[in-house]
Scaffold this active site. Structure first.
Site, PDB file in Angstrom:
ATOM      1  N   LYS A  39      95.417 100.835  80.889  1.00  0.00           N
ATOM      2  CA  LYS A  39      94.059 101.362  81.108  1.00  0.00           C
ATOM      3  C   LYS A  39      93.085 100.661  80.155  1.00  0.00           C
ATOM      4  CE  LYS A  39      94.957 105.188  77.904  1.00  0.00           C
ATOM      5  NZ  LYS A  39      95.273 106.625  77.794  1.00  0.00           N
ATOM      6  N   TYR A 269      69.232  94.737  57.651  1.00  0.00           N
ATOM      7  CA  TYR A 269      68.483  95.953  57.988  1.00  0.00           C
ATOM      8  C   TYR A 269      68.582  96.994  56.884  1.00  0.00           C
ATOM      9  CZ  TYR A 269      67.992  94.384  62.828  1.00  0.00           C
ATOM     10  OH  TYR A 269      67.673  93.692  63.958  1.00  0.00           O
TER      11      TYR A 269
HETATM   12  C1  LIG Z   1      96.471 106.653  77.066  1.00  0.00           C
HETATM   13  C2  LIG Z   1      97.647 107.474  77.456  1.00  0.00           C
HETATM   14  C3  LIG Z   1      98.939 107.075  77.098  1.00  0.00           C
HETATM   15  C4  LIG Z   1      99.196 105.894  76.182  1.00  0.00           C
HETATM   16  O1  LIG Z   1      98.897 106.285  74.859  1.00  0.00           O
HETATM   17  P1  LIG Z   1      99.242 105.367  73.596  1.00  0.00           P
HETATM   18  O2  LIG Z   1      99.060 106.268  72.452  1.00  0.00           O
HETATM   19  O3  LIG Z   1      98.275 104.248  73.632  1.00  0.00           O
HETATM   20  O4  LIG Z   1     100.634 104.910  73.765  1.00  0.00           O
HETATM   21  C5  LIG Z   1      99.996 107.807  77.581  1.00  0.00           C
HETATM   22  N1  LIG Z   1      99.792 108.904  78.345  1.00  0.00           N
HETATM   23  C6  LIG Z   1      98.561 109.339  78.694  1.00  0.00           C
HETATM   24  C7  LIG Z   1      98.415 110.559  79.534  1.00  0.00           C
HETATM   25  C8  LIG Z   1      97.446 108.649  78.241  1.00  0.00           C
HETATM   26  O5  LIG Z   1      96.222 109.074  78.567  1.00  0.00           O
END
Ligand SMILES: *Cc1c(COP(=O)(O)O)cnc(C)c1O
Length: 377
Positions: A39, A269
């Site tokens: 993702k 800044y």
């Molecule tokens: C993002 C996510 C993962 C992966 O998590 P990591 O900590 O990056 O391994 C697994 N399960 C769900 C439901 C997630 O949203």
């Protein structure tokens, strides 16, 4: 070494991601499958490139957050199963079905709606059901009896997985993970008694696999962060050291200007930094629009000339300013390392996150579109 013609770029090693994948596979064991989580553009490592490589390495599942991420994987040539974890709205249903994605269902009401949709359209749909065992975000909160009835009633859909998600996976002080495992095991037992238990049972993101909490494995694990070479720091005493995983991304940016700042003059800044000594200052071509956390103003570091050099002044949108007094060999056009190693010096996403007071996930996912991606071995 000749540098690529970019102002700022990420060098991404697909070989390291593959090595991390195999280390996680070995830890998971032969009874347990792995669904690499790609993702958010594979935590900015490039979802298509990462998924294609891992599919070639044998991955049979991928996990994404939403339907468009899943459809994009299909367009890139991913034929493995794709789990959509972050729920979906009515307007996403047709893409879900047409791209042959597997949605996670988070409520009895949504299960009924998807079942009606599948019945009306004749589109074949499988799903995983998520149980809220304590995370308190997505996941069904209905009683197990209500869930079993809803699964039986959803005759046009096929249940292929039962899952949950931990709220405190790397916290070895809190009893929450153990409580969630117990609740999930109770749900699995009830589904098994009713003859409805699906083959895939999954609970774990990176943490439990990296720390090898076997009771949390089930028959599928969903690591994201660990694939990219990071494990979040544990709270309390972890039962063992995390797996040895290697960060796959090195982030560089070039120096566009160098100046000498006399004692007493300010930089940037808000004049947040003022020279306490004559200072050789470099302007680097990456800012918060590229993902340098603004919180690193006056406190972050970069690796260059074999040492850690401090950021000085505010992080601005397109630029940061660094103190190169101790790196006299650095010149305009040279690259500094925002994430990764330079000789003896290294600065990784956990370190950047700690200095910024954020988490490593936010560092990686924060990499902006202007950061060109260069794939290396
Ligand atoms: C993002 C996510 C993962 C992966 O998590 P990591 O900590 O990056 O391994 C697994 N399960 C769900 C439901 C997630 O949203």
């Amino acid at each position: 070494m000749t540098l690529p013609n970019h102002r700022t770029w990420a060098e991404i090693s697909l070989a390291r991601i593959a090595a991390n994948y195999h280390a996680l596979r070995t830890a998971a064991g032969p009874e347990c499958q792995l669904a690499p989580v790609v993702k958010a553009d594979a935590y900015r490592h490039g979802a298509a490139a990462v998924a294609l490589r891992l599919q070639a390495e044998g991955a049979r599942w991928f996990a994404v957050s939403n339907t468009s991420e899943g459809a994009a994987l299909r367009e890139s040539g991913i034929t493995a199963d794709v789990l959509v974890m972050g729920d979906f709205l009515d307007f996403e249903r047709s893409l879900l079905a047409c791209a042959h994605l597997t949605p996670v269902i988070h409520s009895v009401a949504r299960l009924r709606e998807l079942n009606s949709y599948a019945g009306a359209t004749g589109l074949p749909l499988t799903y995983h059901l998520k149980i809220d065992t304590g995370m308190g975000r997505l996941g069904a909160r209905a009683t197990l009896d209500e869930l079993l009835q809803a699964v039986r009633d959803a005759a046009y859909l096929r249940l292929t997985g039962l899952m949950t998600h931990f709220a405190s996976a790397n916290d070895f002080v809190s009893p929450q993970t153990a409580d969630q495992i117990t609740a999930f095991e109770a749900a699995v037992a009830k589904f098994t008694q009713s003859g409805l238990a699906p083959p895939l049972l999954h609970l774990s993101s990176s943490g439990p696999v990296a720390f090898q909490i076997r009771r949390a494995y089930g028959t599928l694990v969903r690591p994201g962060l660990a694939l990219y070479g990071y494990v979040s720091p544990a709270r309390g005493a972890a039962p063992q050291l995390p797996l040895d995983l290697q960060p796959a991304l090195t982030w560089k940016a070039r120096i566009v200007e160098i100046k000498n700042i006399p004692t007493g003059d300010s930089v940037g800044y808000g004049a947040q930094w003022r020279a306490a000594r004559p200072t050789r200052m470099a302007v680097v071509a990456a800012g918060y629009a590229d993902g340098v956390p603004h919180q690193l103003s006056n406190r972050g570091h970069v690796a260059a000339a074999g040492r850690l050099l401090p950021m000085l002044g505010a992080v601005s949108m397109d630029l940061i300013t660094i103190d190169v007094t101790d790196g006299p060999q650095l010149q305009i056009g040279d690259a500094v390392t925002l994430l990764g190693r330079d000789g003896e010096a290294s600065y990784d996403a956990n370190e950047m996150a700690a200095e910024a007071g954020i988490i490593s996930y936010a560092v990686l996912c924060g990499l902006g579109n202007r950061v060109a991606r260069v794939y290396v071995d």
